[in-house]
Design an enzyme around this catalytic site. Structure first.
Site, PDB file in Angstrom:
ATOM      1  N   SER A 100     -30.821 -29.042 -37.121  1.00  0.00           N
ATOM      2  CA  SER A 100     -30.558 -27.522 -36.946  1.00  0.00           C
ATOM      3  C   SER A 100     -31.197 -26.737 -35.655  1.00  0.00           C
ATOM      4  O   SER A 100     -31.305 -25.699 -35.546  1.00  0.00           O
ATOM      5  CB  SER A 100     -30.946 -26.680 -38.290  1.00  0.00           C
ATOM      6  N   SER A 101     -31.774 -27.521 -34.778  1.00  0.00           N
ATOM      7  CA  SER A 101     -32.542 -27.062 -33.749  1.00  0.00           C
ATOM      8  C   SER A 101     -31.858 -27.301 -32.628  1.00  0.00           C
ATOM      9  O   SER A 101     -30.729 -27.660 -32.473  1.00  0.00           O
ATOM     10  CB  SER A 101     -33.929 -27.920 -33.526  1.00  0.00           C
ATOM     11  N   CYS A 102     -32.065 -26.357 -31.510  1.00  0.00           N
ATOM     12  CA  CYS A 102     -31.445 -25.961 -30.540  1.00  0.00           C
ATOM     13  C   CYS A 102     -32.035 -26.931 -29.302  1.00  0.00           C
ATOM     14  O   CYS A 102     -31.305 -26.927 -28.143  1.00  0.00           O
ATOM     15  CB  CYS A 102     -31.403 -24.874 -30.109  1.00  0.00           C
ATOM     16  N   VAL A 103     -33.123 -27.164 -29.560  1.00  0.00           N
ATOM     17  CA  VAL A 103     -33.828 -28.228 -28.569  1.00  0.00           C
ATOM     18  C   VAL A 103     -34.206 -29.610 -28.930  1.00  0.00           C
ATOM     19  O   VAL A 103     -34.842 -30.451 -28.404  1.00  0.00           O
ATOM     20  CB  VAL A 103     -35.212 -27.535 -27.912  1.00  0.00           C
TER      21      VAL A 103
ATOM     22  N   VAL B  24     -31.982 -24.296 -21.855  1.00  0.00           N
ATOM     23  CA  VAL B  24     -31.530 -24.624 -23.253  1.00  0.00           C
ATOM     24  C   VAL B  24     -29.830 -25.009 -23.219  1.00  0.00           C
ATOM     25  O   VAL B  24     -29.654 -26.081 -24.092  1.00  0.00           O
ATOM     26  CB  VAL B  24     -31.653 -23.550 -24.079  1.00  0.00           C
TER      27      VAL B  24
END
Lengths: 103, 160
Positions: A100-103, B24
């Site tokens: 669920s993380s973006c990194v 990102v």
């Protein structure tokens, strides 16, 4: 939701093939899951999966960066172990939900 | 998961939030197994200079979305006081670090480790009198706009 049988154990999986209950996980399930994707898991793979499970069960968010700092493998090596989408694949084989993380 | 998708992300601004938006998105694409290229141009090149890359700033003057604790608007006049901008930018970097968002140099290494490529724009380099040696060693090449289109062929292009 669907039922699947890996290594003789019947488990519930979601639409993308991730285990619903992380506690049902075993190393054999991981190996069979990966085999379906054409990937043979080595001891190093399993070590990464265990690391992810430990972090996840502690309530931490899983990131590629944290795997890189785990001492098991660097980020480049992580991409090599699980080609394509390492964090997603590794989470799946570790019996965890989609990251669920973006990194 | 590994598929034929391809994306090129252009970073044209040097503010903290713009550079991070690009990083990102690029790293996220790499993590999805998407072929990823980053192209830094104009003020975005600032983010590739080793001396400055980990100390990027956000704009505290003329930034209506900047808020203080309690969601109060940040008065533009405060922003002109020395060190306020540096302080706020440092705070933002600290908050990102807590979310496991790395500093710029480490972010570039992560993107590179996953097979992403980093390029700089020739025209902007000439304009700012920069040489490839002035930029981070992971910058693969300095490209003209034509070369950029060549390597981006068939993929999506995102401009930040």
């Amino acid at each position: 939701m669907a039922e699947k049988t890996f290594a003789g154990i019947t488990v519930q999986v979601d639409d993308d093939g991730y285990l619903i209950d992380p506690n049902q996980w075993t190393e054999d399930i991981a190996k069979e899951m990966a085999k379906e994707d054409g990937l043979e898991l080595t001891d190093q793979h399993i070590e990464v999966l265990k690391f992810l499970r430990e972090k996840y069960l502690k309530g931490e968010t899983l990131t590629i960066r944290s795997v890189g700092k785990s001492g098991i493998v660097d980020i480049k090596g992580f991409y090599k172990l699980f080609p394509g989408a390492p964090l997603k694949k590794a989470s799946k084989y570790a019996g965890l939900p989609k990251p669920s993380s973006c990194v | 998961m590994a598929d034929n998708r391809k994306v090129s992300i252009i970073v044209s601004k040097g503010r903290l939030e713009d550079v991070y938006a690009g990083l990102v998105m690029a790293n996220g694409a790499v993590m999805e197994g998407i072929e990823t290229k980053m192209f830094f141009t104009f003020f975005g090149l600032h983010a590739l200079k080793p001396k400055f890359m980990n100390r990027l700033h956000t704009a505290v003057v003329g930034n209506p979305a900047l808020r203080m604790p309690g969601d109060l608007p940040f008065p533009t006049l405060l922003g002109i006081i020395p060190f306020v901008e540096a302080g706020i930018s440092a705070m933002m970097r600290k908050e990102m670090e807590k979310l496991d968002v790395p500093p710029v140099d480490e972010f570039l290494e992560m993107i590179d480790a996953g097979g992403g490529e980093i390029y700089a724009c020739k025209l902007a380099m000439d304009m700012f009198k920069l040489k490839k040696e002035d930029l981070h060693p992971l910058v693969k090449d300095v490209l003209t706009v034509g070369e950029f289109y060549e390597i981006s062929k068939g993929g999506e292009i995102i401009f930040i």
